[in-house]
Design an enzyme around this catalytic site. Structure first.
Site, PDB file in Angstrom:
ATOM      1  NE  ARG A 238      -4.465  -0.997  -0.021  1.00  0.00           N
ATOM      2  CZ  ARG A 238      -4.773  -2.070  -0.962  1.00  0.00           C
ATOM      3  NH1 ARG A 238      -3.424  -2.333  -2.021  1.00  0.00           N
ATOM      4  NH2 ARG A 238      -5.720  -2.637  -0.992  1.00  0.00           N
ATOM      5  CD  GLU A 267      -2.478   3.175  -6.386  1.00  0.00           C
ATOM      6  OE1 GLU A 267      -3.346   2.549  -6.852  1.00  0.00           O
ATOM      7  OE2 GLU A 267      -1.556   2.597  -5.549  1.00  0.00           O
ATOM      8  CG  HIS A 285      -1.974  -0.791  -7.373  1.00  0.00           C
ATOM      9  ND1 HIS A 285      -2.545   0.039  -6.481  1.00  0.00           N
ATOM     10  CD2 HIS A 285      -2.033  -1.944  -7.064  1.00  0.00           C
ATOM     11  CE1 HIS A 285      -2.994  -0.804  -5.513  1.00  0.00           C
ATOM     12  NE2 HIS A 285      -2.618  -2.004  -5.765  1.00  0.00           N
TER      13      HIS A 285
END
Length: 311
Positions: A238, A267, A285
């Site tokens: 994370r 993000e 990601h």
């Protein structure tokens, strides 16, 4: 029962997966909605999308009191993926909403990526590849991963899978976890130490913990300063586990040798200064997004809905 239910799929990866959407549509739900926009919803968009839904299959959407108070028809949430820090469980309980989430379904996808980061950082693959694209012939081959000291913070499903992948490399592995796992550590020749000892002694540190008040900004100016100048850090968990400004300063100053990140505070990330650092590997990601993991996470999300409403 399910023929009376409307299901809303907010997660982009699930919505784009034809096989998963066909599987969901074939089960006989009253209606199945998907994220046609292909983007992360704002709070207002999320409320509008889910306002007539009985069930939500969500990814990283923020499930808050503000959201739940405006969608009284919602009965259940099925999580696509393994992170849970975006869900307010107290608010879900208050609104009598069941939350289902898988454990470990994407572990191999993330652990393989973590191993790839380790090899790329150690052997200088990323840096020399980018230099060569600019006609710079740099034959600095880095160091071997074999026999190095690896620090793993968080020894859950993914941490354990990373450990299994590291076995052929004969590394010394230092571990830290809030749960006592003495028998597992002994069986796998692991050394349980404090986080401080990991920061001081590991050649590579990788973190695999949830994001909580206790782990937020775990990697910061103070902890990064404990590390060796030749060491690397990896974050596939994370974004909030790292203080990105402190990491950027440590990389630019040469306090550590390099880093790899798959997750960010915001993000998509907006700090181009961070992304442009030559010895920082950055990916969008995708750690848990191998084709196999996407399918497994989607199927797990569907199965939990069926189990609950058919029981």
């Amino acid at each position: 029962m399910i023929q009376n239910l409307t299901v809303g799929v907010t997660t982009i990866a699930f919505s784009k997966n034809v096989k998963l959407m066909n599987q969901l549509n074939s089960l006989g739900f009253k209606k199945v909605k998907k994220n046609e926009a292909g983007k992360r919803f704002t709070t207002e968009e999320l409320v509008s999308f889910l306002k007539d839904c009985d069930v939500a299959i969500i990814g990283l959407d923020l499930i808050t009191e503000e959201v739940l108070a405006q969608i009284p028809s919602l009965k259940a949430i099925s999580k696509y993926g393994v992170g849970l820090d975006n869900i307010d469980f107290e608010a879900c309980e208050k609104h009598n909403i069941k939350v289902f989430y898988p454990q470990g379904v994407n572990k191999r996808s993330v652990s393989e990526m973590t191993l790839g980061f380790m090899l790329s950082l150690c052997r200088n693959l990323y840096v020399t590849s980018n230099l060569l694209k600019n006609s710079i012939w740099n034959k600095s081959g880095g160091m071997q991963l074999s026999e190095k000291t690896i620090g793993i913070i968080g020894v859950g499903h993914i941490g354990k899978d990373v450990i299994s992948l590291l076995k052929p490399f004969n590394c010394k592995i230092l571990v830290n976890d809030i749960i006592s796992q003495k028998e597992y550590y002994k069986a796998n020749n692991l050394t349980h130490v404090s986080k401080e000892e990991i920061f001081k002694n590991a050649d590579i540190i990788t973190i695999h913990t949830p994001l909580t008040d206790k782990t937020k900004n775990l990697f910061n100016k103070s902890t990064l300063s404990l590390m060796k100048e030749t060491s690397f850090v990896i974050n596939t968990a994370r974004g909030g586990l790292f203080n990105q400004d402190d990491l950027k300063k440590a990389l630019i100053a040469g306090d550590i040798a390099g880093a790899a990140m798959d997750v960010y505070d915001i993000e998509p990330p907006t700090d181009l200064g961070l992304l442009g650092i030559p010895n920082l590997m950055n990916t969008p990601h995708i750690g848990g997004n191998s084709k196999e993991a996407v399918q497994a996470m989607g199927e797990a999300a569907i199965e939990r809905i069926l189990d609950f409403f058919n029981s």
